[in-house]
Design a protein around this motif. Sequence first.
Motif, short mmCIF file in Angstrom:
data_model
loop_
_atom_site.label_atom_id
_atom_site.label_comp_id
_atom_site.label_asym_id
_atom_site.label_seq_id
_atom_site.Cartn_x
_atom_site.Cartn_y
_atom_site.Cartn_z
N GLY A 184 -32.54 -52.40 5.10
CA GLY A 184 -33.63 -52.43 6.07
C GLY A 184 -33.60 -51.25 7.02
N ALA A 185 -32.55 -50.42 6.95
CA ALA A 185 -32.47 -49.25 7.82
C ALA A 185 -33.63 -48.32 7.51
CB ALA A 185 -31.15 -48.53 7.61
N LEU A 186 -34.32 -47.88 8.58
CA LEU A 186 -35.52 -47.04 8.40
C LEU A 186 -35.24 -45.62 8.88
CD1 LEU A 186 -38.65 -46.71 8.02
CD2 LEU A 186 -38.86 -47.42 10.39
N TYR A 187 -35.65 -44.66 8.09
CA TYR A 187 -35.53 -43.24 8.47
C TYR A 187 -36.92 -42.63 8.34
CZ TYR A 187 -30.62 -44.20 7.52
OH TYR A 187 -29.37 -44.75 7.51
N TYR A 196 -28.75 -36.74 1.38
CA TYR A 196 -27.48 -37.46 1.39
C TYR A 196 -27.32 -38.26 0.10
CZ TYR A 196 -24.30 -41.28 2.61
OH TYR A 196 -23.30 -42.19 2.59
N HIS A 255 -25.12 -33.33 5.70
CA HIS A 255 -24.23 -33.33 6.88
C HIS A 255 -24.46 -32.09 7.72
CE1 HIS A 255 -21.94 -36.94 6.00
NE2 HIS A 255 -22.01 -36.59 4.73
N PRO A 301 -23.60 -42.29 6.03
CA PRO A 301 -24.78 -41.44 6.22
C PRO A 301 -24.60 -40.56 7.47
CG PRO A 301 -25.44 -43.69 5.80
CD PRO A 301 -23.95 -43.70 5.95
N ILE A 331 -31.68 -38.02 4.76
CA ILE A 331 -31.08 -39.15 4.05
C ILE A 331 -31.33 -39.04 2.55
CG2 ILE A 331 -32.76 -41.07 4.00
CD1 ILE A 331 -29.32 -41.26 5.61
N ARG A 338 -30.18 -29.78 13.41
CA ARG A 338 -31.12 -30.91 13.35
C ARG A 338 -32.45 -30.62 14.04
NH1 ARG A 338 -29.52 -37.04 14.77
NH2 ARG A 338 -31.44 -38.02 14.04
N ALA A 365 -27.66 -32.44 9.64
CA ALA A 365 -27.57 -33.47 10.67
C ALA A 365 -26.75 -32.99 11.87
CB ALA A 365 -26.95 -34.73 10.09
N ILE A 373 -26.70 -39.58 9.66
CA ILE A 373 -27.53 -39.88 10.84
C ILE A 373 -27.75 -41.39 10.94
CG2 ILE A 373 -28.83 -37.75 11.23
CD1 ILE A 373 -30.83 -38.83 9.18
N PRO A 374 -27.90 -41.89 12.15
CA PRO A 374 -28.21 -43.33 12.30
C PRO A 374 -29.68 -43.57 11.98
CG PRO A 374 -28.14 -42.28 14.44
CD PRO A 374 -27.80 -41.22 13.45
N PRO A 375 -30.04 -44.78 11.52
CA PRO A 375 -31.44 -45.05 11.23
C PRO A 375 -32.31 -45.05 12.49
CG PRO A 375 -30.09 -47.01 10.88
CD PRO A 375 -29.16 -45.90 11.22
N THR A 376 -33.61 -44.76 12.30
CA THR A 376 -34.55 -44.80 13.41
C THR A 376 -34.74 -46.24 13.88
OG1 THR A 376 -35.70 -43.19 12.04
CG2 THR A 376 -36.75 -43.76 14.11
N GLY A 377 -34.67 -47.17 12.94
CA GLY A 377 -34.85 -48.58 13.30
C GLY A 377 -34.57 -49.43 12.08
N TYR A 378 -34.84 -50.70 12.20
CA TYR A 378 -34.64 -51.59 11.05
C TYR A 378 -35.94 -52.33 10.76
CZ TYR A 378 -29.65 -50.79 10.83
OH TYR A 378 -28.43 -50.20 10.65
N ASP A 432 -35.42 -37.06 9.43
CA ASP A 432 -34.29 -37.96 9.13
C ASP A 432 -34.41 -38.51 7.70
OD1 ASP A 432 -33.48 -37.48 11.64
OD2 ASP A 432 -33.68 -39.54 12.39
#
Lengths: 133, 131
Positions: B64-67, B78, B88, A119, B75, B96, B91, A121-126, B71
């Motif tokens: 569980g990754a949150l966007y 993506y 891409h 991906p 995603i 961005r 981002a 971008i990195p995730p905002t959180g989990y 963002d």
Amino acid sequence: MTAIVWMYLIYLGISVALTVWVATTLHKNGRVFLVDAFAREDLADSINHLLVIGFYLINIGFVALFLKVGYTVNKAQDVIEGLSGKLGVVLLVLGGMHFFNLFVFSRIRRRPTQQPTPPPIPPTGYVKVSQEI
Amino acid sequence: MKKLHVLYDARCEMCRSCTRWLMKQEQLVPLEFIPAQNFSALARFPDLDRRELLDELHVVADSGALYRGSDAWIICLYALKEYRGWSHRLASPTLRPFAQKICEMVSENRLTLSDMLWWSSDEHLLQEVEA
């Protein structure tokens, strides 16, 4: 020879020379793209050659069809005006074809970039995700 | 990443149109759409604040990754075959911030935008068809 015959000869000479120049440039610089896209040099060379042949056929065909001037040419002024008008259109068509070729190259090239990529971008959180109920 | 859960505001016609568009695209990562008003489906994400879900688009991966916000949009792109390249591009450090600004602007005004003529609601369309 009359003025109009000179005009036709100059027009053909310049247009064909321009076509050859653009085709050679495409052939030379497009190869790297195609080798990258197909990951096989022989296939890339073959496609490169076929693309250039198509480019020549379309452009020289257009130049030939576009040759005839619809009015009488008597003076040097008519020759220059006619030539400039014709060559202007030929240049624009060559430019259009050139960009079309670039578009085709980039389309071909996009395919291998669609292999699994992380991906962007990195995730905002989990957060916790429980199983489907 | 095997699946993405897209949590959108079902009150907003613009959001529904966007989800319909996303559904029509060829997906490299399967997208599952969950309305932020569907509390029983939201039970699967106990950590998420339900009020925040109505503020901006949320996307949760199976890991569980949150966007959130722009963002989340990146995603989603993506996940689509035709638009992965754009994700891409958006981002990248140059684009961005613009993506973030535009998303915030659209997000804040989405209900107003939805009321505008070209996003006529399903109910409205249904009434027109029946009339």
